[in-house]
Design a protein around this motif. Sequence first.
Motif, PDB file in Angstrom:
ATOM      1  N   ASN A 108      15.046  -2.658  -9.924  1.00 59.98           N
ATOM      2  CA  ASN A 108      15.237  -1.205  -9.902  1.00 59.98           C
ATOM      3  C   ASN A 108      13.876  -0.522  -9.827  1.00 59.98           C
ATOM      4  O   ASN A 108      12.850  -1.129 -10.162  1.00 59.98           O
ATOM      5  N   ALA A 109      13.882   0.726  -9.403  1.00 59.53           N
ATOM      6  CA  ALA A 109      12.634   1.490  -9.358  1.00 59.53           C
ATOM      7  C   ALA A 109      12.949   2.958  -9.152  1.00 59.53           C
ATOM      8  O   ALA A 109      13.970   3.325  -8.569  1.00 59.53           O
ATOM      9  N   ILE A 110      12.050   3.780  -9.641  1.00 56.45           N
ATOM     10  CA  ILE A 110      12.121   5.217  -9.400  1.00 56.45           C
ATOM     11  C   ILE A 110      10.705   5.775  -9.389  1.00 56.45           C
ATOM     12  O   ILE A 110       9.841   5.318 -10.145  1.00 56.45           O
ATOM     13  N   ASN A 128      13.696  -0.995  -0.101  1.00 57.38           N
ATOM     14  CA  ASN A 128      12.425  -1.578   0.344  1.00 57.38           C
ATOM     15  C   ASN A 128      11.214  -0.888  -0.278  1.00 57.38           C
ATOM     16  O   ASN A 128      10.089  -1.173   0.096  1.00 57.38           O
ATOM     17  N   MET A 129      11.446   0.011  -1.208  1.00 55.25           N
ATOM     18  CA  MET A 129      10.339   0.784  -1.757  1.00 55.25           C
ATOM     19  C   MET A 129       9.383  -0.069  -2.599  1.00 55.25           C
ATOM     20  O   MET A 129       8.204   0.269  -2.726  1.00 55.25           O
ATOM     21  N   ILE A 130       9.859  -1.173  -3.172  1.00 54.85           N
ATOM     22  CA  ILE A 130       8.998  -2.029  -4.001  1.00 54.85           C
ATOM     23  C   ILE A 130       8.403  -3.118  -3.113  1.00 54.85           C
ATOM     24  O   ILE A 130       9.135  -3.896  -2.507  1.00 54.85           O
ATOM     25  N   ALA A 131       7.084  -3.181  -3.056  1.00 52.54           N
ATOM     26  CA  ALA A 131       6.446  -4.220  -2.250  1.00 52.54           C
ATOM     27  C   ALA A 131       6.699  -5.589  -2.870  1.00 52.54           C
ATOM     28  O   ALA A 131       6.639  -5.754  -4.101  1.00 52.54           O
ATOM     29  N   LEU A 132       7.010  -6.544  -2.007  1.00 53.50           N
ATOM     30  CA  LEU A 132       7.219  -7.929  -2.443  1.00 53.50           C
ATOM     31  C   LEU A 132       6.025  -8.410  -3.270  1.00 53.50           C
ATOM     32  O   LEU A 132       4.877  -8.167  -2.913  1.00 53.50           O
ATOM     33  N   GLU A 217      -1.246  -8.338 -12.477  1.00 52.66           N
ATOM     34  CA  GLU A 217       0.126  -7.819 -12.528  1.00 52.66           C
ATOM     35  C   GLU A 217       0.232  -6.506 -11.729  1.00 52.66           C
ATOM     36  O   GLU A 217       0.687  -5.476 -12.214  1.00 52.66           O
ATOM     37  N   SER A 218      -0.196  -6.603 -10.478  1.00 54.38           N
ATOM     38  CA  SER A 218      -0.277  -5.426  -9.624  1.00 54.38           C
ATOM     39  C   SER A 218       1.087  -5.007  -9.107  1.00 54.38           C
ATOM     40  O   SER A 218       2.036  -5.790  -9.101  1.00 54.38           O
ATOM     41  N   TRP A 219       1.167  -3.767  -8.669  1.00 49.39           N
ATOM     42  CA  TRP A 219       2.385  -3.279  -8.042  1.00 49.39           C
ATOM     43  C   TRP A 219       2.047  -2.292  -6.928  1.00 49.39           C
ATOM     44  O   TRP A 219       0.973  -1.688  -6.923  1.00 49.39           O
ATOM     45  N   ALA A 220       2.968  -2.156  -6.000  1.00 44.96           N
ATOM     46  CA  ALA A 220       2.788  -1.221  -4.892  1.00 44.96           C
ATOM     47  C   ALA A 220       4.127  -0.634  -4.508  1.00 44.96           C
ATOM     48  O   ALA A 220       5.159  -1.306  -4.545  1.00 44.96           O
ATOM     49  N   ILE A 221       4.096   0.626  -4.119  1.00 45.97           N
ATOM     50  CA  ILE A 221       5.271   1.349  -3.641  1.00 45.97           C
ATOM     51  C   ILE A 221       5.047   1.731  -2.184  1.00 45.97           C
ATOM     52  O   ILE A 221       3.978   2.232  -1.816  1.00 45.97           O
ATOM     53  N   ALA A 222       6.049   1.465  -1.343  1.00 45.10           N
ATOM     54  CA  ALA A 222       6.012   1.893   0.060  1.00 45.10           C
ATOM     55  C   ALA A 222       6.846   3.163   0.198  1.00 45.10           C
ATOM     56  O   ALA A 222       7.941   3.258  -0.361  1.00 45.10           O
ATOM     57  N   LEU A 223       6.331   4.134   0.931  1.00 48.01           N
ATOM     58  CA  LEU A 223       6.986   5.422   1.083  1.00 48.01           C
ATOM     59  C   LEU A 223       7.719   5.537   2.418  1.00 48.01           C
ATOM     60  O   LEU A 223       7.312   4.944   3.416  1.00 48.01           O
ATOM     61  N   SER A 224       8.769   6.320   2.427  1.00 54.10           N
ATOM     62  CA  SER A 224       9.393   6.743   3.676  1.00 54.10           C
ATOM     63  C   SER A 224       8.578   7.893   4.254  1.00 54.10           C
ATOM     64  O   SER A 224       7.711   8.480   3.583  1.00 54.10           O
ATOM     65  N   TYR A 225       8.849   8.233   5.499  1.00 57.95           N
ATOM     66  CA  TYR A 225       8.168   9.384   6.120  1.00 57.95           C
ATOM     67  C   TYR A 225       8.453  10.647   5.318  1.00 57.95           C
ATOM     68  O   TYR A 225       7.549  11.452   5.046  1.00 57.95           O
ATOM     69  N   GLN A 226       9.694  10.812   4.916  1.00 50.05           N
ATOM     70  CA  GLN A 226      10.090  11.989   4.140  1.00 50.05           C
ATOM     71  C   GLN A 226       9.314  12.073   2.835  1.00 50.05           C
ATOM     72  O   GLN A 226       8.773  13.133   2.475  1.00 50.05           O
ATOM     73  N   ALA A 227       9.233  10.947   2.119  1.00 49.44           N
ATOM     74  CA  ALA A 227       8.531  10.925   0.839  1.00 49.44           C
ATOM     75  C   ALA A 227       7.034  11.135   1.033  1.00 49.44           C
ATOM     76  O   ALA A 227       6.381  11.816   0.232  1.00 49.44           O
ATOM     77  N   LYS A 228       6.480  10.553   2.095  1.00 50.74           N
ATOM     78  CA  LYS A 228       5.050  10.720   2.380  1.00 50.74           C
ATOM     79  C   LYS A 228       4.706  12.181   2.618  1.00 50.74           C
ATOM     80  O   LYS A 228       3.729  12.714   2.078  1.00 50.74           O
ATOM     81  N   GLU A 229       5.524  12.855   3.440  1.00 49.12           N
ATOM     82  CA  GLU A 229       5.264  14.266   3.740  1.00 49.12           C
ATOM     83  C   GLU A 229       5.401  15.127   2.491  1.00 49.12           C
ATOM     84  O   GLU A 229       4.608  16.062   2.276  1.00 49.12           O
ATOM     85  N   ARG A 230       6.373  14.830   1.696  1.00 43.54           N
ATOM     86  CA  ARG A 230       6.575  15.608   0.459  1.00 43.54           C
ATOM     87  C   ARG A 230       5.397  15.427  -0.489  1.00 43.54           C
ATOM     88  O   ARG A 230       4.913  16.406  -1.086  1.00 43.54           O
ATOM     89  N   LEU A 231       4.915  14.193  -0.621  1.00 48.86           N
ATOM     90  CA  LEU A 231       3.793  13.936  -1.519  1.00 48.86           C
ATOM     91  C   LEU A 231       2.520  14.591  -0.991  1.00 48.86           C
ATOM     92  O   LEU A 231       1.746  15.183  -1.767  1.00 48.86           O
ATOM     93  N   LYS A 232       2.272  14.537   0.302  1.00 51.80           N
ATOM     94  CA  LYS A 232       1.062  15.146   0.861  1.00 51.80           C
ATOM     95  C   LYS A 232       1.094  16.677   0.722  1.00 51.80           C
ATOM     96  O   LYS A 232       0.064  17.310   0.460  1.00 51.80           O
TER      97      LYS A 232
END
Length: 572
Positions: A108-110, A128-132, A217-232
């Motif tokens: 899970n993730a948010i 797919n938001m959580i990087a393998l 114990e690293s982690w990474a989140i991948a963004l959608s185009y929609q999420a990227k634009e909103r964050l920027k």
Amino acid sequence: MYSLRIIFVVVLFLCLSCKTERPKDFQQNYSASVASEFTGDLAYETTAFVEQYWRVVGNTGFNNSIFKIEEQLKKAGFVNEANAKPIDLLTYRIEKRPLERPTWEPVNAIVKIKNEEFPLLEFSSNRNMIALNSFSTPEKGVLAEVIYIEDLKTLKDFDVHGKIVFAEASPALLIRNGVLDAGALGIVTYNNPDYLQPEKNTTSIQFRSIPYNARQESWAIALSYQAKERLKTKLAQGKVELFVNIQTKFYPSEELTIVADIKGAKHPNERLVFSAHVQEPGANDNATGVGLALEMASLTAQLIKTKRLKLDRTLTFLWGDEIVSTQRYVEEDSVRAKSIKYGISLDMVGENTEITGGTFLIEKMPDPSAIWTRGKDQHTDWGGQKLTLEDMRPHYLNDFLISQFEAQGKRANWKVKTNPYEGGSDHVPFLKNNIPSVLFWHFTDQFYHTDNDRLDKVAKSTLKNVGTAALISAYTLLNADEHTAKNIIEILETAALNRLNDELIQSQIAIENGATLDSQLEIIQAWEDWCLKAIESTADMISQKVFLKQNISESKKRIKSISDNIIEKLKN
């Protein structure tokens, strides 16, 4: 300057001197029985089961998929090798090997922007938001400032310690640039390629991975185009803090590969292998390959048991970890490797092309189109590295399969195309070991590797078409005799003559545009050499090669004559 009229006359002359249509399907018995009984139902049902999981080797979804295959194989009459009798034609085995590293699965993730009600991303809609290989955050999540790095060359100028780094690049690239070594808490990235049409498919996330690192114990989140634009947009207004909560699992496991054999009656040590990789989180990629192979195996078993089909050579199906399992199958047993006559990869084989935009493709064995890519031969957006003449693999498999799939295309009004060799799937290990091999797939797919590659992008009709043509082709090759070989020689000759005529047109256009005569003669001669050697390769279908000697010789003479004619036309 060559005029179009001259080009037309030359092509007409050459075409009149040879056959211009492929021979009709010479295995009507296979076509009728397979086409009437291959429904696509089991392939589709299996796709639906497999695609519900985020699959990586050793995890719950991967293993459950393997066991689902085993369950259906048993229903179809396959017997576990450990319990099989010598008379059993249908057998399977599950190979188990311990994994060197723990397997991984997302839970899970948010991700939320502080003080905003609606999440930026959540796992329930963007799996797919959580990087393998990402680790979990602390149980209650983390809240930290976001630092946007526009140019990775300036990374050293930022204090990222204890912060979340956001960049429009792959997370692996960020890690290679030392972002975690600089004390960053985690990574947020965006880099969907243009062929995914991100401004249209705004919620798509193409899955990403980071190196396994238990120390950080690293982690990474991948963004959608929609999420990227909103964050920027939010960052442009000032300081932004993100709340990130990730739950993943790492645990010891084992690698499973399942292999099913349908033993040949006359030459059991000669085989054709269909491979379908289980890992990857999508429906088309590659739950469809898994499901298609399973229905192909099940229908073949049914035809064998009801005595409507008898195979002279062995038909093998392999499900496992992409490239890894196939490479092991080819290389770990040198005796078995010598028995493999053909390898075919089933990868992304069930697309609803009206939705995905992809086209069914046969990725050919390396031929001159992978060196000189022109005319009807074009690479996909996946891309391919330019090959050399030393990389060529002349063989009858290319044009034989194309002829069979084009026949199915005509029967079902289904579009079939080809692409030059590009690599990247289970056909690669076969080719590296000098085993003829091709890839069946679709591209360009606007949902490729994204979390929008779901069951609604799969078409049962496509599964039926690919499965039908694949089985007709396989049965023909597995029961190949002198008659088959002679028919395939006809197919190859027709394909060669059509190819040389096409290359003549392309060379005339190239010369008009400034190419040298020598450069174009090299291309024609390369195709001539490839076609002649492909004709010669048909001799491997029968033990008494002398029976084909005359057919091969006469066909080669006709091809050589046309090639010489083309060369003279170019010179003049």
